[in-house]
Write a protein that holds these residues in place. Structure first.
Motif, short mmCIF file in Angstrom:
data_model
loop_
_atom_site.label_atom_id
_atom_site.label_comp_id
_atom_site.label_asym_id
_atom_site.label_seq_id
_atom_site.Cartn_x
_atom_site.Cartn_y
_atom_site.Cartn_z
N VAL A 1 0.85 -1.20 0.00
CA VAL A 1 0.00 0.00 0.00
C VAL A 1 0.88 1.25 0.00
N ALA B 1 -10.21 2.49 1.56
CA ALA B 1 -9.75 2.40 0.18
C ALA B 1 -9.92 0.99 -0.39
N ALA B 2 -9.99 -0.01 0.47
CA ALA B 2 -10.12 -1.39 -0.01
C ALA B 2 -10.62 -2.28 1.11
N ARG C 1 -10.43 -5.89 -2.57
CA ARG C 1 -11.43 -5.18 -3.36
C ARG C 1 -11.21 -3.67 -3.20
N TRP C 2 -10.70 -3.05 -4.26
CA TRP C 2 -10.35 -1.63 -4.22
C TRP C 2 -11.59 -0.79 -4.50
N ASP D 1 -8.22 -7.46 -6.81
CA ASP D 1 -6.99 -8.22 -6.97
C ASP D 1 -7.20 -9.60 -6.37
#
Length: 441
Positions: free
Chosen positions: A65, A87-88, A105-106, A117
């Motif tokens: 990150v 953010a995710a 999961r973004w 991802d």
């Protein structure tokens, strides 16, 4: 001979194990790859990515990150924060208390998922899915361990691009891609065992040569027979010689829905389970819970003093639940570690499925695999397939449940009968039954 299965779920894994234990050791291909395929299997994706599963899964705080961003997590899931903005979201692989990454999961500024991802059990990002503003998947790209783009699936046009041996291959459909993969792998397709009427069925149907394929049906049946299954029953899928139903209730329903003469046999065949150990006829019981609401628990504790109740959670326990520590036959395990849970599974012989809310960590199946006798209340019971119906009670019949438990503590023969009934309820069968049904000589 080959197994071509649709997805990596419990039913597929049970079927693969059953076939292997019965002596059917042919290759197993699972078409939909989640990065966590069982041993001795592959997918078209994993083969072209050259996955060797050498490596370890990523722990939740090992995501890369930007500087100053924060990763937070508990035993249920994790999240990545840009100061106070989420953010995710981090999705764990099962069991969740291991905190191993399966997906990241973004999120965009409005909190919508814009990409995912996908991480495999070797700890690297093997795929990424991109979403539009409507939340629809647009593309999914698969990467090698060196982060080289290998496969791109377009969910809008339904085509697929493959980068293979310095060439780019364009397939108009997923089935064309699988057909190419099977040709490259040079598998023997004279007999295909498949478990879905979607892509695996059409792979069987597309084969140019005669064969002796089998459909293993592992899904529910609704109001009518699915169209593709009707094709098989009518004789319009000549390679498929038999339909095997793996669930008793589904098989019984099929007999009501299938009328008239059929071109193929329809038979029932359960699973050969891999039990991790035998029941030792002890007096220790286990309850896994993610809430403090255990149905009639205090009454059970007071009226089954011979039973030693172990209550485990992967989070903190509320004061309401912690209050049970006053009882001599109760031990509480908040924030239980993986090693602690494993020790509890190995050293208990009863499981009480009495927790409200969702099932924690596939507990009923784990109890079944460890040959624990499972009891439950019908208003909260989870995953009933692995529990004998005669061991599921109404709350008002708690005294009957207590009487049965008390008898099993005193009578080992009776305890074994309860376990046998539990195995029957899960449609457990023998190696010989598989060999006879599938004609292995």
């Amino acid at each position: 001979m080959i197994n071509i299965f649709d997805r990596n779920d419990q039913a597929t894994r049970d079927l693969q194990v059953s076939l292997r234990k019965a002596g059917f050791v042919q290759p197993t291909v699972i078409l939909q790859d989640d990065g966590w395929l069982p041993p001795k299997t592959e997918s078209p994706f994993s083969w072209f990515l050259r996955e060797d599963n050498q490596g370890r899964p990523l722990f939740f705080n090992q995501v890369m990150v930007p500087a100053m961003w924060e990763i937070r997590g508990d035993n249920n899931g994790g999240a990545i924060y840009d100061y106070e903005r989420k953010a995710a979201e981090i999705v764990y692989a099962v069991p969740k208390n291991m905190r191993l990454i399966k997906e990241v999961r973004w999120l965009d500024q409005s909190g919508k998922v814009r990409s995912i991802d996908h991480y495999n059990q070797a700890g690297w990002r093997f795929a990424q899915t991109i979403y539009n503003l409507k939340g629809q998947a647009i593309t999914k790209t698969y990467y090698s361990q060196q982060n080289k783009e290998v496969i791109v699936v377009n969910f809008v046009t339904h085509d697929l691009l493959l980068n293979y041996r310095k060439g780019i291959y364009n397939f108009q459909s997923f089935r064309e891609f699988v057909k190419f993969y099977l040709k490259i792998r040079k598998y023997n397709l004279d007999r295909i065992f498949y478990n879905s009427l979607s892509d695996p069925f059409f792979i069987s149907l597309d084969q140019p040569k005669a064969g002796k394929d089998l459909l293993f049906w592992q899904e529910p049946l609704k109001q009518s027979i699915p169209g593709n299954m009707q094709m098989i029953l009518n004789g319009n899928a000549p390679r498929t010689e038999k339909i095997i139903f793996n669930e008793q209730t589904v098989f019984e329903r099929s007999k009501k829905l299938i009328t008239g003469k059929t071109a193929v046999e329809c038979n029932l065949l359960g699973y050969i389970y891999e039990h991790k150990r035998e029941n030792r006829a002890g007096n220790a019981a286990l309850i896994m819970t993610n809430s403090d609401n255990l149905e009639n628990f205090e009454y059970l504790v007071k009226n089954l003093p011979e039973i030693y109740f172990n209550v485990a959670a992967i989070t903190e326990m509320s004061p309401k639940l912690m209050a049970f520590s006053i009882y001599k036959n109760v031990s509480l395990y908040p924030n239980a570690s993986f090693n602690m849970l494993n020790n509890l599974w190995l050293n208990t012989d009863y499981y009480f499925d009495i927790n409200h809310e969702g099932e924690l960590m596939n507990a009923v199946r784990t109890a079944f695999d460890n040959n624990l006798v499972i009891f439950g209340f019908e208003n909260v019971v989870h995953n009933q397939r692995y529990t004998s119906p005669e061991n599921i009670y109404r709350v008002e019949d708690t005294k009957k449940l207590i009487a049965k438990v008390a008898r099993s503590l005193k009578d080992v023969t009776y305890l074994k009968k309860l376990l046998y009934a539990q195995h029957l309820a899960a449609n457990e069968v023998t190696r010989a039954a598989y060999q006879k049904e599938l004609q292995l000589k």
